[in-house]
Scaffold this active site. Structure first.
Site, mmCIF file in Angstrom:
data_model
loop_
_atom_site.group_PDB
_atom_site.id
_atom_site.type_symbol
_atom_site.label_atom_id
_atom_site.label_comp_id
_atom_site.label_asym_id
_atom_site.label_seq_id
_atom_site.Cartn_x
_atom_site.Cartn_y
_atom_site.Cartn_z
ATOM 1 N N PRO A 1 0.609 -1.209 -0.270
ATOM 2 C CA PRO A 1 0.077 0.106 -0.010
ATOM 3 C C PRO A 1 0.784 1.216 -0.107
ATOM 4 O O PRO A 1 1.995 1.488 0.273
ATOM 5 C CB PRO A 1 -0.867 -0.121 1.187
ATOM 6 C CG PRO A 1 -0.810 -1.622 1.611
ATOM 7 C CD PRO A 1 0.364 -1.973 1.200
ATOM 8 N N GLU A 2 0.100 2.513 -0.166
ATOM 9 C CA GLU A 2 0.681 3.640 -0.040
ATOM 10 C C GLU A 2 1.389 3.785 1.175
ATOM 11 O O GLU A 2 0.899 3.423 2.380
ATOM 12 C CB GLU A 2 -0.415 4.584 -0.017
ATOM 13 C CG GLU A 2 -0.076 6.361 -0.163
ATOM 14 C CD GLU A 2 -1.266 7.185 -0.179
ATOM 15 O OE1 GLU A 2 -0.765 8.236 -0.231
ATOM 16 O OE2 GLU A 2 -2.392 6.592 -0.007
ATOM 17 N N VAL A 3 2.627 4.369 0.924
ATOM 18 C CA VAL A 3 3.456 4.811 2.247
ATOM 19 C C VAL A 3 3.590 3.460 3.325
ATOM 20 O O VAL A 3 3.594 3.740 4.398
ATOM 21 C CB VAL A 3 3.385 5.855 2.961
ATOM 22 C CG1 VAL A 3 3.986 7.142 2.162
ATOM 23 C CG2 VAL A 3 1.937 6.385 3.411
ATOM 24 N N PHE A 4 3.509 2.344 2.748
ATOM 25 C CA PHE A 4 3.654 1.248 3.683
ATOM 26 C C PHE A 4 4.801 1.315 4.576
ATOM 27 O O PHE A 4 4.774 0.802 5.838
ATOM 28 C CB PHE A 4 3.645 -0.191 2.990
ATOM 29 C CG PHE A 4 3.483 -1.384 3.798
ATOM 30 C CD1 PHE A 4 2.255 -1.825 4.251
ATOM 31 C CD2 PHE A 4 4.649 -2.030 4.072
ATOM 32 C CE1 PHE A 4 2.116 -2.937 4.971
ATOM 33 C CE2 PHE A 4 4.425 -3.065 5.006
ATOM 34 C CZ PHE A 4 3.246 -3.624 5.557
ATOM 35 N N ASN B 1 5.920 11.294 -0.722
ATOM 36 C CA ASN B 1 5.302 10.007 -0.906
ATOM 37 C C ASN B 1 5.525 9.394 -2.340
ATOM 38 O O ASN B 1 5.148 9.936 -3.114
ATOM 39 C CB ASN B 1 3.627 10.401 -0.803
ATOM 40 C CG ASN B 1 2.839 9.234 -0.760
ATOM 41 O OD1 ASN B 1 2.895 8.297 -1.397
ATOM 42 N ND2 ASN B 1 1.761 9.485 -0.169
#
Length: 317
Positions: free
Chosen positions: A45-48, A120
């Protein structure tokens, strides 16, 4: 007729927030699990790495910041990584060990001009361990703008693979029609859309993109609870009155005609698996191709600045 097939895995999970090692450990264990199920492409996922700080204010209000909030942000900064860097090298070795493509959302610390800016980003790693590319979010959303800088057109990345062209945009970038068009124009087949948006409306978004781009869409979100937040944060109180589940997930895989290949997963950690047949993309473009026979370049044209933007122009004799 020969079809191109690829097994994909979508990881819905969350590390301990601000804990880089926790994220790296989860990436390693869940990559092993997904590869063991036959995955060729694994998406996080996003910025895991090292987590999405949902609900935290960092002590920021219009016109003022606090000392304590700056210290929380420093903790976030210290858990970020450089691209390329030590951690991307380790993740490359992981991809090589299991012979998979890895796409991972992460907080990137700038290393070229100012070490004070975070981005990000998502990176693409190949089965030979190489760093194939990265994308920096073009416009952080809302309060995210205090955490992350803006990316530029040099990282609108699409990568050739044996099973098709992969690339994507992060979260609400996907609401930017011209950004989507820039991706379609690169012949994208598997469109990766990591997000922090768990609302029902996000499902409408990814299904629309699949129909519009005539591509597979992989949407990947974190499943996060209060237990993943360090209680010693200065602004931990920001989430104390929130529900225990801070992000319910909603990861999903959508086919090129907008139908779910794997429906959204909510309220639990998990790995979504699917075999994608890339011949279905060819079939889907029979009656609609956004940048092909359904475009009107005599009326509409998009200009993309894909040059890296530099605040300092270095010139040497």
């Amino acid at each position: 007729m020969k079809s191109r097939r690829v097994q994909v895995a979508v990881v819905q999970s969350a590390p301990i927030l601000f804990d880089k090692q926790s994220a790296l450990d989860k990436i390693a264990s869940m990559t092993k699990e997904a590869a063991g199920q036959g995955a060729n492409l694994i998406v996080f996922p996003e910025v895991f790495l090292p987590g999405y700080p949902r609900g935290l204010s960092f002590g920021a209000r219009v016109g003022s910041r606090t000392v304590e909030g700056r210290k929380d942000w420093q903790r976030y900064w210290e858990s970020a990584i450089e691209v390329p860097g030590t951690e991307t090298g380790m993740l490359g070795e992981l991809a090589k060990e299991f012979g998979v493509y890895l796409v991972i959302g992460m907080v990137e610390r700038d290393q070229e001009f100012s070490t004070g800016t975070l981005f990000n980003s998502m990176i693409y790693l190949g089965p030979d361990g190489s760093l194939l590319g990265k994308h920096r979010k073009l416009v952080p959303t809302g309060s995210e703008r205090l955490l992350w800088g803006q990316g530029d057109g040099s990282t609108l990345t699409v990568i050739n693979t044996p099973f098709g062209r992969i690339g994507g945009l992060i979260c609400w970038e996907n609401y930017m029609p011209l950004a989507r068009t820039a991706m379609y124009a690169q012949g994208i087949d598997i469109y990766i859309a990591p997000t922090a948006d768990a609302r029902d409306t996000w499902q409408s978004t990814i299904r629309h993109i699949a129909c519009e781009g005539r591509c597979y869409v992989i949407s990947c979100n974190q499943f996060a609870t209060k237990a993943s937040y360090p209680a010693d944060l200065a602004y931990y109180a920001d989430i104390q009155e929130d529900d225990d589940i801070l992000s319910r997930g909603g990861s999903a895989i959508v086919g090129p005609l907008g139908d779910y290949v794997v429906p959204p997963l909510y309220n639990e950690e998990g790995i979504l698996m699917a075999t994608l047949d890339l011949s279905e993309i060819t079939q889907s473009r029979f009656d609609f191709d956004a940048v092909g026979h359904y475009s009107r370049p005599d009326i509409f044209q998009l200009i993309v600045n894909d040059k890296k933007q530099e605040i300092v122009q270095k010139k040497f004799k």
